[in-house]
Every structure is written in structure tokens, then in C-alpha cells.
Scaffold this active site. Structure first.
Site, PDB file in Angstrom:
ATOM      1  CE  LYS A   1       2.576 -17.942  -1.310  1.00 18.35           C
ATOM      2  NZ  LYS A   1       1.822 -19.214  -1.332  1.00 18.35           N
TER       3      LYS A   1
ATOM      4  CG  ASP B   1      -8.051  -4.983   1.500  1.00 17.43           C
ATOM      5  OD1 ASP B   1      -9.042  -4.496   2.081  1.00 17.43           O
ATOM      6  OD2 ASP B   1      -7.934  -5.020   0.255  1.00 17.43           O
TER       7      ASP B   1
ATOM      8  CE1 TYR C   1      -3.397  -2.810   0.847  1.00 17.47           C
ATOM      9  CE2 TYR C   1      -4.613  -0.762   0.936  1.00 17.47           C
ATOM     10  CZ  TYR C   1      -4.593  -2.131   0.832  1.00 17.47           C
ATOM     11  OH  TYR C   1      -5.774  -2.812   0.711  1.00 17.47           O
TER      12      TYR C   1
ATOM     13  CG  ASP D   1     -13.565  -7.433   1.827  1.00 17.65           C
ATOM     14  OD1 ASP D   1     -13.432  -6.669   2.807  1.00 17.65           O
ATOM     15  OD2 ASP D   1     -13.921  -7.030   0.693  1.00 17.65           O
TER      16      ASP D   1
ATOM     17  CG  ASP E   1      -1.237 -20.437  -0.006  1.00 16.12           C
ATOM     18  OD1 ASP E   1      -0.795 -20.326   1.154  1.00 16.12           O
ATOM     19  OD2 ASP E   1      -0.635 -21.062  -0.905  1.00 16.12           O
TER      20      ASP E   1
HETATM   21  C1  IPM Z   1     -10.537  -1.368   3.530  1.00 16.50           C
HETATM   22  C2  IPM Z   1     -10.722  -0.867   2.128  1.00 16.50           C
HETATM   23  C3  IPM Z   1      -9.570   0.073   1.763  1.00 16.50           C
HETATM   24  C4  IPM Z   1      -8.294  -0.721   1.829  1.00 16.50           C
HETATM   25  C5  IPM Z   1      -9.731   0.780   0.402  1.00 16.50           C
HETATM   26  C6  IPM Z   1     -11.009   1.551   0.303  1.00 16.50           C
HETATM   27  C7  IPM Z   1      -8.543   1.657   0.098  1.00 16.50           C
HETATM   28  O1  IPM Z   1     -10.846  -1.923   1.236  1.00 16.50           O
HETATM   29  O2  IPM Z   1     -10.479  -0.529   4.450  1.00 16.50           O
HETATM   30  O3  IPM Z   1     -10.455  -2.579   3.711  1.00 16.50           O
HETATM   31  O4  IPM Z   1      -7.913  -1.391   0.855  1.00 16.50           O
HETATM   32  O5  IPM Z   1      -7.631  -0.680   2.868  1.00 16.50           O
HETATM   33 MG    MG Z   2     -10.918  -3.815   2.142  1.00 12.84          MG
END
Ligand code: IPM
Ligand code: MG
Length: 365
Positions: free
Chosen positions: A189, A245, A142, A249, A221
Site C-alpha cells: 500500500k 493474512d 503483528y 483467506d 486494494d
Molecule cells: C492465519 C491465522 C492467524 C494469523 C491467526 C490465528 C493468528 O489467521 O494463520 O492466517 O492471523 O496469522
Molecule cells: Mg488468517
């Protein structure tokens, strides 16, 4: 207690959900006799439209001088399919994380029993899952050097970690594990990446200071697979920015919906609280977004930034009670949900407030 809270609604459904989070803060102040002073500012797409900058300097200064930040979401479809745009809403969020030193992103994945059926994963696999992610937030690809070369035919993002960056978040993860089931799973990893080998080496070193906490290492993974296969085998998960990240999710499905997941970003100074979901322009303006992630982010703020445990508990309890009534937003409804129990964003917020009032009145009694 007197606190200055800045609300950053951001883009898309961010505005809709933070409005409900704010309502909950106001109710907490009233029930527990605190003084919360609010300030609001635009970041992301709106800020770009108004000033050309997704995070103007005066807003950053404001953020540095408040006690906590409630943030909504960031992003706009206009930018997603146009990689040539140089100024992008997400830059505002990344700059804010970096400038405020918010290196630790805590993402609790806790399934409310009432939502067992809302996930696409089998209830018997999910039941009892309770995971706390520590995602490193100010390093990795990032923030590593990025660019293009060879006449724009080559692009790169440097995956980079420094020892101190791993140390400080590892300490936080081990400390949290001590208050939970005393297990840290560090995800990397290291079979391929040098930055992951440093990560693993540093985490192993830090673990020596916490002999009462079990440390295990997993490759990302395999961790992605095991999260769905056996979510109960995880307690605290410690990982880098990019892996965190993606995995969080994925892990949101363990909590039924992305709309349920709150997060806290903390570090050197002020704390920032936000849902893990994005701006969701597909449902923006329809009033159907789930405000519970924002409301649960408020609970994290009360607990972590202000040390108000009882108040935080009151918010969580109110969410739980609301769910127990069978009330749902569309994203967490299932085939058995009665249509009348599917609420819009505001009504869901109102119901949580109603439950808080009950908790509040029990306290007075
Ligand atoms: C999160 C989001 C952000 C990230 C984006 C919006 C830049 O996906 O907070 O998880 O990748 O960190
Ligand atoms: Mg995210």
C-alpha cells in the site's frame, strides 16, 4: 529416511484434521520405507488451561529439536469476544513463528479441476488458477509495538518492516517464481504507507538479481479485486503479514474452500505445516471438518522439509483421485453431489489412504 515429527493438534477441528494428516504420514513411511517418529504436544487453549501459557517453554524446546511440525489450528470462542483477556491462544502461534524464525509462509492456491463447481466464483474465471503466496510471517503490525494510552482511549499497533526482513522473503519468492511461470506480483500500500514504500524499494532492488522473472507491483486494494476478477493473472504473490493474512483467506475461494488450503512456514530452521483454516468451533466435534488441507500440508512437509518429491506427489495424487471418485466433505460438496458421497473427516482420510495404497502398489509392480 529417519525423521522426528512433532504434531501440534491445537484447538477445535485442529485435533480432528491432524489425526488424518498423521495417518497419511504413517502410510507414506510404510509405502516408501521411511522411519517417522512422532511426538505430540498441546498449544493454544488447551495449553492455557493446563499451564496458563499458550506455548510453554519446554514445548518450544521440543519444537526446536525436531525435523518438522504438523500443526492443526488455534483459537477459542471464549477469547474472541473478550478483548480484556491478556493471555490468548493466538499468542502461542505468533510466539512459535517468531521463536522458530518462520518468516516465510507459503500458501499455494491450486484448484483441483474436480472442485470447479464448489467455489462461489464462476468456473470459467477459475479454471487453471495456480497461485503461490509468499506471506511474510514474523514482522508487520503483528509484531510491531502495540499498546494503549490516554486512559485506555487510544490503541495502536505499529506497522514496521526492516530491509533485511523484506530482502529474505523476496529472494524466496523470486527463486520460487523461477520454477514456475516467472512472475512475481508484490502487493503493498505504497501510496499511503511508509513501510510499504520501503517494501517496494527493497523488492525492486532484489528483482535486479532475477532478470528472467517479471516483477509487478500492485496496491493491496486493487490486488484484492483482481484476485477474484482474474485469478489466472497471478503466479507468485509476495506480500506482508497483514495483507497476506487477508488476501489468502480471500484466495481460498479460488481453491473451492478454506478446507483445501495447506501452508508451509519456513525460515531459519525447522518447517511448520498447517492448514490455513482456523479452529472452527462451530463444527468442532461433529467430525465433518475437511482433512484435505492437513493432508496437503503433509505433502508440503515431505517436499520442502524432507526433499521427498515422489512421496509428496503420491499424497497429492491420492487427494486428486479421491476427488475424482466424487467423494467430498460437506464444505466442498455442491448441489449435484450424491449424499452417499459426502464423507466425514475420518472416512475422507481413509479414502486418501486407500488411493495411496494403489499408488504404492503400482510402484512395487
Ligand atoms: C492465519 C491465522 C492467524 C494469523 C491467526 C490465528 C493468528 O489467521 O494463520 O492466517 O492471523 O496469522
Ligand atoms: Mg488468517
Amino acid at each position: 529416511m529417519k525423521k522426528k515429527i512433532t504434531i501440534l493438534p491445537g484447538d477445535g477441528i485442529g485435533k480432528e484434521v491432524t489425526a488424518e494428516g498423521k495417518k497419511v504420514l504413517i502410510k507414506i513411511a510404510e509405502l516408501f520405507d521411511h522411519q517417522f517418529e512422532f511426538d505430540e504436544a498441546a498449544i493454544g487453549h488447551d495449553a492455557i488451561e493446563a499451564t496458563g501459557n499458550p506455548l510453554p517453554d519446554e514445548i518450544l524446546t521440543k519444537l526446536k529439536n525436531c525435523d518438522a511440525i504438523l500443526f492443526g489450528a488455534i483459537g477459542h470462542p471464549k477469547y474472541d469476544n473478550d478483548p480484556t483477556l491478556k493471555v490468548r491462544p493466538e499468542q502461542g502461534l505468533l510466539k512459535m513463528r517468531k521463536e522458530l524464525g518462520l518468516y516465510a509462509n507459503l500458501r499455494p492456491i491450486k484448484l483441483f479441476d474436480e472442485l470447479l463447481e464448489a467455489s462461489s466464483i464462476k468456473p470459467e474465471i477459475l479454471k487453471g488458477s495456480d497461485i503461490l503466496f509468499f506471506r511474510e510471517l514474523t514482522g508487520d503490525v503483528y509484531f510491531g509495538e502495540k499498546g494503549r494510552k490516554d486512559d485506555n482511549n487510544t490503541a495502536y499497533d505499529l506497522m514496521i518492516y526492516q530491509k533485511y526482513e523484506v530482502e529474505r522473503i523476496a529472494h524466496k519468492a523470486f527463486q520460487a517464481a523461477r520454477t514456475r511461470r516467472k512472475k512475481v506480483t508484490s502487493v503493498d500500500k505504497a501510496n499511503v504507507l511508509e513501510s510499504s514504500r520501503l517494501w517496494r524499494q527493497v523488492v525492486t532492488e532484489i528483482a535486479k538479481a532475477y532478470p528472467d522473472v517479471e516483477l509487478e507491483h500492485q496496491f493491496v486494494d486493487s490486488a484484492a479485486m483482481k484476485l477474484i476478477q482474474n485469478p489466472r493473472s497471478f503466479d507468485v504473490v509476495l506480500t506482508g503479514n497483514l495483507f497476506g493474512d487477508i488476501l489468502t483467506d480471500e484466495a481460498s475461494q479460488i481453491a473451492g474452500s478454506m478446507g483445501m488450503l495447506a501452508s508451509a512456514s519456513v525460515g531459519d530452521t525447522v518447517g511448520l505445516y498447517e492448514p490455513i483454516h482456523g479452529s472452527a468451533h462451530d463444527i468442532t466435534g461433529k467430525g465433518i471438518a475437511n482433512p484435505l488441507a492437513s493432508i496437503l500440508s503433509v505433502a508440503l512437509m515431505l517436499d520442502i522439509s524432507f526433499g521427498l518429491k515422489e512421496e509428496a506427489e503420491a499424497v497429492i495424487k491420492a487427494v486428486e483421485e479421491t476427488l475424482k471418485q466424487g467423494l467430498r466433505t460437506a464444505d466442498i460438496a455442491d448441489a449435484n453431489t450424491n449424499k452417499e458421497k459426502i464423507l466425514n473427516t475420518q472416512k475422507m482420510g481413509d479414502q486418501v489412504i486407500k488411493q495411496m495404497e494403489k499408488v504404492g502398489s503400482r510402484q512395487v509392480a
